[in-house]
Write a protein that holds these residues in place. Structure first.
Motif, short mmCIF file in Angstrom:
data_model
loop_
_atom_site.label_atom_id
_atom_site.label_comp_id
_atom_site.label_asym_id
_atom_site.label_seq_id
_atom_site.Cartn_x
_atom_site.Cartn_y
_atom_site.Cartn_z
N UNK A 1 0.82 -1.20 0.00
CA UNK A 1 0.00 0.00 0.00
C UNK A 1 0.86 1.26 0.00
N UNK B 1 -3.64 6.81 -10.70
CA UNK B 1 -4.09 5.62 -11.39
C UNK B 1 -3.35 4.39 -10.91
N UNK C 1 -2.59 3.83 -7.90
CA UNK C 1 -3.15 3.44 -6.61
C UNK C 1 -4.27 2.42 -6.78
N UNK C 2 -5.00 2.48 -7.90
CA UNK C 2 -6.15 1.59 -8.08
C UNK C 2 -5.73 0.13 -8.17
N UNK C 3 -4.79 -0.25 -9.06
CA UNK C 3 -4.38 -1.65 -9.06
C UNK C 3 -3.62 -2.05 -7.79
N UNK D 1 -4.26 -1.06 -4.78
CA UNK D 1 -5.25 -1.42 -3.77
C UNK D 1 -5.87 -2.78 -4.07
N UNK D 2 -6.11 -3.06 -5.37
CA UNK D 2 -6.65 -4.38 -5.72
C UNK D 2 -5.73 -5.49 -5.26
N UNK E 1 -3.49 -5.28 -2.86
CA UNK E 1 -3.53 -5.29 -1.40
C UNK E 1 -4.74 -6.07 -0.91
N UNK E 2 -5.89 -5.85 -1.55
CA UNK E 2 -7.10 -6.54 -1.11
C UNK E 2 -6.97 -8.05 -1.30
N UNK F 1 -4.53 -9.45 1.22
CA UNK F 1 -5.11 -9.45 2.57
C UNK F 1 -6.02 -10.64 2.75
N UNK F 2 -6.91 -10.85 1.74
CA UNK F 2 -7.86 -11.95 1.90
C UNK F 2 -7.13 -13.29 1.90
#
Lengths: 864, 100
Positions: free
Chosen positions: A784, A797, A799-801, A803-804, A806-807, A810-811
């Motif tokens: 992040x 722009x 930051x968008x991928x 964050x994806x 990162x998500x 995380x999961x």
């Protein structure tokens, strides 16, 4: 007749509430079923799912049982149903709604079902065979058409070539003949024959070579590929074929060629001798192919109709056959009584359900129109009944994880109601993150809200089913993790400042201490000894300023380790206290004084004292004493070594108290080791008369009368008989004493050593929570932060991928992997450290005879 | 069916991811624009920003605000992504009812 109303009143008066704390009281009952109404009574019991049948004919082979013919009939019907279901699945017809619950068919209705099924099977078989024949026919005709078309181009091609080169006057008739066909070559005297057909593409080169070798030039082979993929009539697979035309001279050559064609599995078709014949054949083929298409269409439609009609009732039949087979299976387990008119079945039944059982039998008798009713009779028994614990959809998950270790012994305390709270709590201590806990809670809430959705309930995916069954456990785990996330002040590895930090940097400046601290040490920043720097503890949880400190882990490790030890000792002491429930219920009060009390004293005097020291140091030592605060570990070790003069005491009077506690703990060990065996030995030998009768009581199924006679007889006989029996008793008692002593010695060693090792085992609460926090921090820092620190104009722009990613990480890493890990460790803590203080888990689970619980082989094969 | 790109599971994942993205990036944006101290590591500080300045916090605050606005824009892009996933989900539901 007079007895029945009274017994019903008595049984209702003694009905106890069924609870999760202890299994239900079970009894062994005998059902006397009249032959005519046995089927209906068992059907009623199967619908209710009340009782578990015992096999009264265990030595009988399954082929020698009474109802083996009916079971064979049921299996035949199941075979036909399986065939039907496979055909329905192949035709992609969806089965209608599956919420019906048809009643069991009577034996006389079975014949109609059987007939219907057999008829359907025959019809389906015929239609399918016809369809296959038609399809094969169609394929052959298609191949023939292709062959004719392509060989026409052979003829035309060579005809065109001849036409262009036809300048040679010597062979005028050849030129003419070439326009027509080859059969006029017969005038040359050689008998020209033609063989034409199709062969697989991969075999054509070998075929050509073989022809050349065998026929040595007496044949001419011309071939061309078919553009589209044709289906092989025999196997149904698409394959690439080649059309060939062999022209040969001579009969023997012809036979050789035919044999070679057979070897290579060619499909041969008659070659037309003239163009008109060819055209006629082509026309004929076209019509035939069209007709075949129509017929095939109609056949497929008809097949689909039949299958759709069958699919409407196939599910009902499946359930009816399943119920019937189950009833005959149970009937096989019953035995006949002496008059051969009545079936006897032995069942395990919960005592509270005996009235329901009676009503079910009455209902069954009424349905079958029997004049004599069937009835129930309770049997006394010394066998241990199976354990039944009634659960609802919320408690069943927790009961399952307790049962996975071992089903509780009959009427033992059940750890499940306490597990509902302690298990999610210990998980949350190890998981402790607000953000992750919130995601876990929301996903479990989605599963819970959609739990009645049929698609979710009936998927075949095993992993999904495991998570779905445990949705309430995950819900609780998520909820508790949100709470511990607030306490640890950790949300995706960042702290939340809700109440305002208790530390202030301004005070360091105002007291003019800042410069000297900075120049003296590169790491120290805030000194809480200076007034105003530390204004007081944060109201809930860890102060958010610790997230910015470089000695964060030093502080948190000390806190989490002490917390783990405190939680562990509380959990284990609770386990020891739970054992009192068992001692009181099984009426072994001596266990309370000889087992429970020494155990509790040992644990509390040593480890309870450790908890006291931790709490004392937390409460009574302030920042000013931090430089010379005593280490608790050293104090604890010194307590065992009885060296109290080297260190500064924690509190006044510590030395004396420690010696006192140590003495109590050491004294409780021999009480635990020897108390129970010695007491039992004294009980056996202290009163001779009692010992003798105890031997008689061991005989099964004695009657009261017999015992009375025995007692009277002994009183007449005097002491001689008593001596004889006590000597026999004496031998068995000696054996029991050694056995009991060994058992108790093992228990003592296990308990005392276990106290130390189990307390240390609870430190995994600290270890896993540290691992989770560190993983979370690393993920933020490495993923992040890269996205947030981008300060180019395209950074947004990026930051968008990021964050994806990162998500997803995380999961997959933090929720699934760490979640499973914390789940496993919390489970281990429950199974081993908590349950070995009071739980034996050697029981058998009660499996009632219930139609809804019976597995279906079709579901297993994925057909339903 | 025109416009159907993803299957039902991919569309569902898209919806979940964009909901999470909108909420989390929105909150991050709020925390950055309120200059939360915990997020100091995530701000692109360079050494010259930390040298004494007539207005020491202002430059750092500007950096904070920039990152905050970045987060808000990313959240807006995730709203668009979420709308796209919802569309795909609706098309998938329609397709399920038609072909039967």
């Amino acid at each position: 007749m007079l007895a029945r109303p009274r017994s019903r009143g008595v049984s209702e008066a003694t009905v106890k509430m069924c609870s999760l704390l202890r299994g239900e009281e079970m009894c062994l009952a005998q059902l006397f079923l009249q032959s005519g109404s046995a089927y209906d009574c068992i059907s009623e019991l199967g619908e209710l799912g009340l009782v578990e049948f015992r096999d009264l004919n265990p030595n009988v082979n399954s082929f020698q049982r009474k109802h083996v013919n009916e079971i064979k009939k049921c299996e035949e019907m199941e075979r036909i149903l399986g065939y039907l279901l496979r055909e329905i699945k192949k035709a992609d017809i969806s089965l209608p709604d599956r919420d019906v619950n048809p009643v069991t068919p009577l034996p006389k209705h079975v014949i109609t079902i059987m007939e219907q099924l057999q008829r359907l099977e025959v019809e389906l078989g015929e239609v399918t065979r016809n369809k296959e024949k038609l399809q094969k026919n169609l394929l052959e005709l298609t191949e023939y058409t292709h062959m004719l078309r392509i060989t026409r181009s052979f003829v035309q091609r060579s005809a065109e070539r001849e036409h262009l080169e036809a300048q040679y006057e010597e062979f005028p008739f050849l030129e003419k003949d070439a326009m027509m066909d080859y059969s006029s070559m017969q005038r040359l005297g050689a008998k020209l024959g033609f063989i034409s057909g199709l062969i697989q593409r991969v075999k054509i080169e070998a075929f050509e070579r073989m022809l050349w070798r065998v026929c040595k030039g007496y044949t001419i082979l011309s071939y061309a590929e078919v553009e589209e993929y044709l289906e092989d009539p025999d196997t149904g697979e698409p394959m690439q074929s080649v059309v060939f035309l062999i022209s040969y001279w001579g009969d023997q050559i012809g036979q050789k060629v035919k044999k070679i064609c057979d070897c290579y599995h060619c499909h041969l078709y008659p070659y037309p001798s003239s163009n008109e014949e060819r055209n006629d054949v082509v026309e004929g083929l076209r019509t035939r192919i069209q007709d075949l298409h129509t017929v095939l269409h109609r056949t497929e439609d008809y097949l689909k109709q039949v299958l759709i009609k069958a699919s409407e009732s196939v599910y009902t039949w499946v359930i009816q056959v399943k119920k019937m087979k189950a009833i005959y299976y149970i009937l096989n387990q019953c035995s006949f009584d002496v008059t051969n008119k009545c079936l006897i079945a032995e069942v395990w039944c919960p005592v509270n359900d005996i009235p329901t059982l009676r009503r079910a039998l009455e209902e069954g008798s009424r349905k079958s129109g029997a004049t004599v009713p069937s009835f129930v009779n309770r049997l006394p028994t010394t066998d241990t009944p199976p354990t039944l614990i009634r659960t609802n959809k919320f408690t069943s998950g927790f009961q399952n994880i307790v049962d996975a270790y071992g089903v509780g012994t009959y009427r033992e305390v059940n750890p499940a109601p306490f597990t509902i709270i302690t298990f999610p709590f210990l998980f949350a201590v190890m998981f402790g993150d607000l953000g992750h806990g919130a995601i876990m809670f929301l996903s479990a809430a989605w599963m819970v809200l959609y739990e009645n959705n049929r698609k979710l309930k009936n998927t075949r995916n095993e992993i999904w089913n495991t998570f779905f069954e445990g949705r309430y456990i995950i819900l609780m785990m998520g909820l508790f993790s949100i709470y511990t996330g607030l306490i640890y002040n950790d949300c995706f590895s960042k702290s939340l400042n809700i109440f305002g930090s208790g530390w202030s940097v301004r005070a360091m400046f105002e007291n003019n201490v800042w410069d000297s601290v900075i120049s003296g040490n590169g790491v120290l920043t805030l000194d809480p000894n200076i007034t105003g720097v530390f204004k007081g503890p944060y109201p809930l949880g860890i102060d958010p300023i610790w997230n910015l400190a470089s000695n964060r882990l030093t502080f948190l490790n000390s806190y989490k380790m002490k917390m783990s030890v405190i939680l562990g000792i509380i959990h284990m002491s609770f386990g020891v206290v739970l054992s009192t429930f068992n001692h009181l219920h099984f009426r072994k009060k001596y266990n309370l004084y000889l087992v429970f009390l020494p155990e509790l004293l040992f644990m509390l005097c040593l480890f309870g004292y450790l908890v006291f020291m931790i709490l004392y140091k937390w409460l009574f030592f302030t920042v000013k004493d931090s430089r010379h605060a005593p280490s608790i570990l050293i104090q604890f070790i010194n307590m065992f070594l009885m060296q109290s003069d080297t260190m500064q005491p924690l509190y006044p009077g510590q030395a004396g108290l420690q010696v006192f506690l140590l003495v109590i703990a050491l004294l409780s060990v021999p009480v635990l080791l020897l108390g129970k065996p010695v007491y039992l030995y004294w009980l056996q030998n202290g009163s001779h008369r009692l010992g003798m009768y105890r031997g008689y009581e061991r005989v099964r199924r004695n009657s009261e009368e017999e015992l009375y006679l025995m007692r009277a007889h002994d009183m007449e006989e005097g002491s001689s008989l008593s001596d004889f029996s006590t000597s026999g008793e004496h031998n068995t008692e000696e054996f029991n004493f050694a056995d009991e002593f060994l058992h108790q010695a093992i228990h003592t060693i296990e308990y005392c050593l276990g106290c130390v090792s189990n307390t240390a085992s609870y430190l995994r609460l600290w270890a896993l929570s540290l691992a989770h926090a560190q993983l979370s921090e690393v993920l933020w820092a490495m993923v992040m932060r890269i996205g947030l620190r981008m300060d180019t104009s395209l950074g947004v722009l990026f930051l968008v991928p990021v964050f994806g990613l990162f998500a997803v990480l995380t999961v997959s890493i933090l929720l699934v992997m760490e979640g499973l890990s914390a789940f496993l460790h919390a489970l281990r803590l429950h199974w081993v450290e908590f349950q070995n203080k009071f739980y034996s888990g050697t029981g058998v689970k009660f499996c009632p005879f219930s139609f809804s619980l019976l597995p279906s082989s079709f579901e297993h094969d994925g057909l339903l | 069916m025109r416009g159907l790109i993803c299957g039902p599971k991919l569309a569902a994942c898209g919806i979940v991811l964009s909901m999470w993205g909108v909420i989390m990036l929105g909150m991050l944006g709020i925390f950055f624009t309120t200059h939360s101290a915990v997020l100091i590591e995530d701000v692109p500080l360079k050494d010259e920003d930390l040298t004494p300045d007539p207005n020491p916090p202002q430059r750092i605050y500007e950096l904070y605000n920039k990152v905050g606005y970045n987060c808000f824009i990313a959240a807006a892009i995730y709203i668009l992504f979420g709308a796209f996933s919802c569309c795909q989900m609706k098309l998938n539901k329609q397709k399920e009812y038609l072909v039967h």
